[in-house]
Scaffold this active site. Structure first.
Site, PDB file in Angstrom:
ATOM      1  N   HIS A  23       0.846  -1.180   0.000  1.00  0.00           N
ATOM      2  CA  HIS A  23       0.000   0.000   0.000  1.00  0.00           C
ATOM      3  C   HIS A  23       0.883   1.232   0.000  1.00  0.00           C
ATOM      4  CE1 HIS A  23      -3.114   2.877   1.067  1.00  0.00           C
ATOM      5  NE2 HIS A  23      -3.939   1.982   0.573  1.00  0.00           N
ATOM      6  N   ASP A  38      -7.894  -5.535   0.086  1.00  0.00           N
ATOM      7  CA  ASP A  38      -8.399  -6.271  -1.071  1.00  0.00           C
ATOM      8  C   ASP A  38      -8.049  -7.744  -1.044  1.00  0.00           C
ATOM      9  OD1 ASP A  38      -9.645  -4.136  -2.192  1.00  0.00           O
ATOM     10  OD2 ASP A  38      -7.850  -3.440  -3.206  1.00  0.00           O
TER      11      ASP A  38
HETATM   12  N1  CMC Z   1       4.305  -7.415  -5.033  1.00  0.00           N
HETATM   13  C1  CMC Z   1       5.653  -7.390  -5.188  1.00  0.00           C
HETATM   14  N2  CMC Z   1       6.423  -6.300  -4.995  1.00  0.00           N
HETATM   15  C2  CMC Z   1       5.784  -5.150  -4.646  1.00  0.00           C
HETATM   16  C3  CMC Z   1       4.389  -5.123  -4.462  1.00  0.00           C
HETATM   17  C4  CMC Z   1       3.650  -6.297  -4.665  1.00  0.00           C
HETATM   18  N3  CMC Z   1       2.323  -6.292  -4.497  1.00  0.00           N
HETATM   19  N4  CMC Z   1       4.025  -3.853  -4.116  1.00  0.00           N
HETATM   20  C5  CMC Z   1       5.155  -3.142  -4.091  1.00  0.00           C
HETATM   21  N5  CMC Z   1       6.218  -3.933  -4.402  1.00  0.00           N
HETATM   22  C6  CMC Z   1       7.635  -3.514  -4.416  1.00  0.00           C
HETATM   23  C7  CMC Z   1       7.963  -2.704  -5.649  1.00  0.00           C
HETATM   24  O1  CMC Z   1       8.440  -3.509  -6.709  1.00  0.00           O
HETATM   25  C8  CMC Z   1       9.024  -1.764  -5.122  1.00  0.00           C
HETATM   26  O2  CMC Z   1      10.240  -2.468  -5.079  1.00  0.00           O
HETATM   27  P1  CMC Z   1      11.639  -1.676  -5.307  1.00  0.00           P
HETATM   28  O3  CMC Z   1      11.736  -0.665  -4.206  1.00  0.00           O
HETATM   29  O4  CMC Z   1      12.683  -2.739  -5.211  1.00  0.00           O
HETATM   30  O5  CMC Z   1      11.557  -1.055  -6.653  1.00  0.00           O
HETATM   31  C9  CMC Z   1       8.609  -1.500  -3.671  1.00  0.00           C
HETATM   32  O6  CMC Z   1       7.826  -2.652  -3.290  1.00  0.00           O
HETATM   33  C10 CMC Z   1       7.770  -0.239  -3.493  1.00  0.00           C
HETATM   34  O7  CMC Z   1       6.700  -0.298  -4.453  1.00  0.00           O
HETATM   35  P2  CMC Z   1       6.047   0.981  -5.130  1.00  0.00           P
HETATM   36  O8  CMC Z   1       5.377   0.562  -6.398  1.00  0.00           O
HETATM   37  O9  CMC Z   1       7.067   2.084  -5.216  1.00  0.00           O
HETATM   38  O10 CMC Z   1       4.992   1.378  -4.047  1.00  0.00           O
HETATM   39  P3  CMC Z   1       3.724   2.283  -4.274  1.00  0.00           P
HETATM   40  O11 CMC Z   1       3.451   2.927  -2.980  1.00  0.00           O
HETATM   41  O12 CMC Z   1       3.898   3.176  -5.453  1.00  0.00           O
HETATM   42  O13 CMC Z   1       2.575   1.215  -4.672  1.00  0.00           O
HETATM   43  C11 CMC Z   1       0.735  -0.237  -4.599  1.00  0.00           C
HETATM   44  C12 CMC Z   1       1.566   0.819  -3.848  1.00  0.00           C
HETATM   45  C13 CMC Z   1      -0.529  -0.548  -3.794  1.00  0.00           C
HETATM   46  C14 CMC Z   1       0.293   0.349  -5.959  1.00  0.00           C
HETATM   47  C15 CMC Z   1       1.594  -1.500  -4.797  1.00  0.00           C
HETATM   48  O14 CMC Z   1       1.977  -2.028  -3.546  1.00  0.00           O
HETATM   49  C16 CMC Z   1       0.876  -2.572  -5.627  1.00  0.00           C
HETATM   50  O15 CMC Z   1       0.919  -2.495  -6.861  1.00  0.00           O
HETATM   51  N6  CMC Z   1       0.185  -3.557  -4.960  1.00  0.00           N
HETATM   52  C17 CMC Z   1      -0.593  -4.541  -5.656  1.00  0.00           C
HETATM   53  C18 CMC Z   1      -1.918  -3.949  -6.047  1.00  0.00           C
HETATM   54  C19 CMC Z   1      -2.859  -3.832  -4.863  1.00  0.00           C
HETATM   55  O16 CMC Z   1      -3.050  -4.748  -4.085  1.00  0.00           O
HETATM   56  N7  CMC Z   1      -3.501  -2.636  -4.768  1.00  0.00           N
HETATM   57  C20 CMC Z   1      -4.534  -2.394  -3.765  1.00  0.00           C
HETATM   58  C21 CMC Z   1      -4.158  -1.324  -2.791  1.00  0.00           C
HETATM   59  S1  CMC Z   1      -5.324  -1.283  -1.422  1.00  0.00           S
HETATM   60  C22 CMC Z   1      -6.806  -0.761  -2.129  1.00  0.00           C
HETATM   61  C23 CMC Z   1      -6.801   0.652  -2.583  1.00  0.00           C
HETATM   62  O17 CMC Z   1      -6.521   1.544  -1.763  1.00  0.00           O
HETATM   63  O18 CMC Z   1      -7.111   0.875  -3.762  1.00  0.00           O
END
Ligand code: CMC
Length: 428
Positions: free
Chosen positions: A305, A363
């Protein structure tokens, strides 16, 4: 004493005021930066930028805390119910008995849709994703409810808010019924909000349908837990659309479109589809390996998240509901659930997920509950949209009432071509 920070750019020293919020970190006010220093700030994804002042929802991502108008989500999930939470988000305080009765009456009396909208539905292909249908139908509400489009009239804003909270479940249920070729069910005003939605989705004219109170309670909880979440992508979309003076139905349609993405509301559908694709517990290591591989775009859906870096407090409550629902339905041991449980266990112990603070989010569990209730995965995000409508509307109303509100207009770091002359086709 008012705090400030000094920013030195070359010879210039700029004084930037610092605002102290009720909760959370201080906020540096850069509104005069461009005028005084001729520079922009650069913050893709708004990771360090507060785009507005708000009194609605507070999240402490490090503590894993979520407050609606100051009330912890755990207390609301335990003791309140969805329509009371709607009142709280919209008006700022919990209702007394008379206010609650009046609010529920008003919502209940607006659950039906203009009959002409039934024909509008028929223009969609049967195999449309219900989110596609919802974006279209909610956007089209501005073509049906002309008497609540004037955003400068507080009464019309109020009517638009009530209409959307009341009608979104009807629209989502109709999108579902349409996609499976069954007749639409009209709302039943003797049922509560969540029970009425279940009825509209699952009842058929040929049989009587009784709403199961455990399932209605679980649905009510799902709605409460998704009701608002501060300045997330879809809420910011609603605010940005609304900042131009667009009508409320158009703004909420924009929010629904944004919510659909798999990184946001679409994650609940993507998560269950991923669990099914994994299929059996022995295949989990392969998916964990892929999630860690920098060259593979795959992510474990339902994990991570932007704000919660400890745990998602909504996930904890949702997990309890999942246990209740699966226990009631006697399906604790279905294969998808076994994969989910084992995936959760492995990810919570795995160094990659632990070090990056990637915990199961709301989720991860909501999809499991909705699947058990009998919803197809395509309905997961529409249910999120129903629940979040009150949050979007509350934030939109707050924005319209804010005297400092301006049209949203971010700037950019331009990296394109410098000025150049047009070249005729024959010379290219
Ligand atoms: N699986 C594997 N690696 C992950 C994941 C994941 N689900 N989420 C983040 N990472 C890694 C990412 O690759 C990155 O690694 P590095 O620092 O080595 O490059 C690190 O963790 C930070 O990720 P980020 O993309 O910079 O983090 P963010 O804050 O931009 O993204 C997120 C948050 C929710 C979009 C992401 O965690 C994700 O895509 N999760 C899966 C989708 C999901 O479950 N979304 C629902 C969120 S809750 C409901 C809502 O509020 O909508």
């Amino acid at each position: 004493m008012t705090k400030s920070a000094k920013l030195t750019i070359g010879e210039k020293v700029i004084d930037l005021p610092i605002h102290s919020p009720t909760l959370g970190p201080d906020v540096l006010d850069i509104r005069k930066l461009y005028a005084e220093a001729d520079v922009f700030t650069y913050d893709p994804g708004f990771t360090s930028t507060a785009a507005c002042e708000s009194t609605i929802t507070y999240i402490d991502g490090d503590k894993g805390e979520l407050l609606y108008r100051g009330y912890p989500i755990e207390q609301l999930a335990e003791r309140s119910h969805y329509l009371e939470v709607c009142y709280l988000l919209l008006y700022g305080e919990l209702p007394n008995a008379a206010q609650a009765a009046d609010f529920e009456y008003r919502i209940t009396r607006h659950t039906m849709l203009h009959e002409q909208i039934h024909y509008f539905f028929r223009g969609f292909r049967r195999d449309s994703h219900p989110m596609a249908t919802m974006v279209g139908v909610v956007g089209a509400m501005s073509a049906f409810y002309h008497d609540s489009l004037d955003i400068n009239d507080p009464w019309q804003r109020e009517v638009a808010a009530i209409r959307m909270i009341a009608k979104l479940p009807t629209i989502a249920a109709m999108a579902y019924k349409y996609s499976i070729g069954q007749p639409f069910n009209y709302p039943q005003n003797h049922l509560d909000y969540a029970g009425n939605f279940l009825h509209m989705c699952f009842a058929v004219p040929a049989e009587s349908y009784t709403v199961n109170p455990v399932l209605a309670k679980a649905m009510d909880r799902i709605m409460m837990l998704h009701a608002d979440h501060e300045q997330n992508a879809s809420t910011s979309t609603v605010r940005l659309a609304g900042s131009s003076g667009a009508n409320p139905f158009a703004c909420i349609a924009a929010g629904i479109a944004c919510l659909w993405g798999p990184a946001h509301g679409g994650a609940n559908q993507a998560c269950l589809e991923m669990l099914r694709e994994i299929g059996t517990v022995d295949r989990i290591p392969e998916y964990i390996r892929r999630a860690k591989d920098k060259d593979d775009p795959f992510r474990l859906m339902g994990f991570g998240h932007r704000v919660y870096k400890n745990f998602d407090p909504r996930a904890k409550v949702m997990k309890e509901s999942a246990d209740d629902v699966l226990g009631l339905l006697g399906i604790e041991n279905n294969p998808t659930l076994q994969v989910a449980k084992e995936l959760e266990r492995i990810a919570l112990e795995d160094e990659y997920f632990v070090s990056k603070k990637l915990y199961p989010n709301v989720d991860f569990y909501s999809g499991i509950i909705l699947d058990a209730m009998g919803f197809p995965t395509s309905m997961f995000t529409p249910i999120f949209a129903i629940s979040r409508t009150v949050g979007w509307i509350s934030q939109w109303k707050e924005m319209i009432g804010d005297p400092t509100q301006k049209i949203g207009r971010p700037r950019q770091l331009y990296k394109g071509e410098k000025t150049r002359d047009y070249v005729d086709l024959r010379h290219r």
